[in-house]
Design an enzyme around this catalytic site. Structure first.
Site: not given
Ligand code: NAD
Length: 272
Positions: A157, A170
């Protein structure tokens, strides 16, 4: 007609019952790969991915496995090899968010995200690598990749480099993927195994529905994207297919940002 760059190669795509994983599974199959569609809980959605691949004339099987459970991961790889005889590509995509302010974050929220997003990648990449090393490179079969013995693509990401308040579990998992990817890439290159990551920016899937379905939040999001559109799962799937193909044979240990420029510090576009 699309060139079948992945003809008869066998690919596992984790978390392919929805979103980016689903698009990757469908796209790899359209390029000739035989695809293992993995799901963890939603059988119906997993079956829809398989149905769509078969409707387009492709080959796929559906395998249930929670990527954070070692025995389930091992069983998925065994099933793949029993069914298709080999493995050429792993797209380690499964991931989730459990958001909370840092002060309120529970150990369970931290652990769940690390277990799926980081440990899950470790388990899948390790099994894929073991399989790649164990299987003989079959040069006499022209349909198989002439170059790499196996290709691994990890779904990271932009938050492997952009800090993300309110999502530290995350961001830590994706930052971890970057060093994990580079380290195994260094270790596995002598075996002719290639390992790379793709790092999407904002891609329209269920994971961020609360943002793109709210006009105000969507407007704010676009301010972070110089290219002024949200990405699609297909944008990511095309890059994944390139990394899985021999066209990228000299690309190893890289992170490819697919983000419409989100990592270009857009707030500095007007001179800061
Ligand atoms: P999604 O929620 O549609 O897909 C995530 C998939 O992972 C689902 O199919 C889910 O069932 C699966 N999954 C979750 N836990 C699992 C487990 N324990 N075992 C097996 N499968 C599991 O969302 P998405 O956006 O398609 O996310 C896919 C990947 O892309 C994730 O790793 C996510 O972090 C990453 N990503 C997404 C975006 C985005 O903007 N959508 C941006 C950057 C990175």
């Amino acid at each position: 007609m699309t060139e079948l760059k992945l003809k008869d190669q066998v690919a596992i795509v984790t978390g392919s019952s929805s979103g980016i994983g689903k698009a990757c599974a469908i796209h790899l199959a359209s390029l000739g790969a035989k695809v293992v569609v993995n799901y963890s809980s939603n059988l119906e959605e997993g079956q829809k991915t398989v149905d769509e691949i078969e409707k387009n004339g492709g080959i796929a099987i559906l395998v249930k496995a929670d990527v954070s459970h070692e025995e389930e991961v091992k069983a998925m790889f065994n099933k793949t090899v029993n069914e298709f005889g080999r493995l050429d590509i792993l797209v380690s995509n499964a991931g989730l968010q459990q958001d909370s302010s840092f002060l309120d974050m529970t150990l369970a929220q931290w652990q769940k995200v690390i277990d799926v997003n980081l440990t899950g990648q470790f388990l899948c990449c390790r099994e894929a690598s073991r399989q790649f090393v164990a299987q003989e490179k079959r040069k006499s079969e022209p349909d198989h990749s002439e170059l790499s013995v196996g290709k691994i693509i990890l779904m990271s990401s932009v938050h492997d480099i952009i800090p993300w308040a309110g999502h530290v579990n995350y961001a830590a998992s994706k930052g971890g993927i970057m060093m994990f990817m580079k380290s195994i890439s260094q270790e596995l290159a002598p075996y002719k195994i290639r390992v790379n990551s793709v790092s999407p920016g904002a891609i329209k899937t269920t994971i961020n529905k609360d943002v793109w379905s709210d006009p105000e939040k969507y407007k704010s999001l676009l301010q972070l994207i110089p290219y002024k559109r949200i990405g699609t799962p297909q944008d990511v799937a095309k890059a994944v297919a390139w990394l899985a193909s021999d066209d990228s044979d000299y690309v190893n240990g890289e992170t490819l940002y697919i983000d419409g420029g989100m990592t270009l510090y857009p707030e500095f576009a007007d001179n800061g």
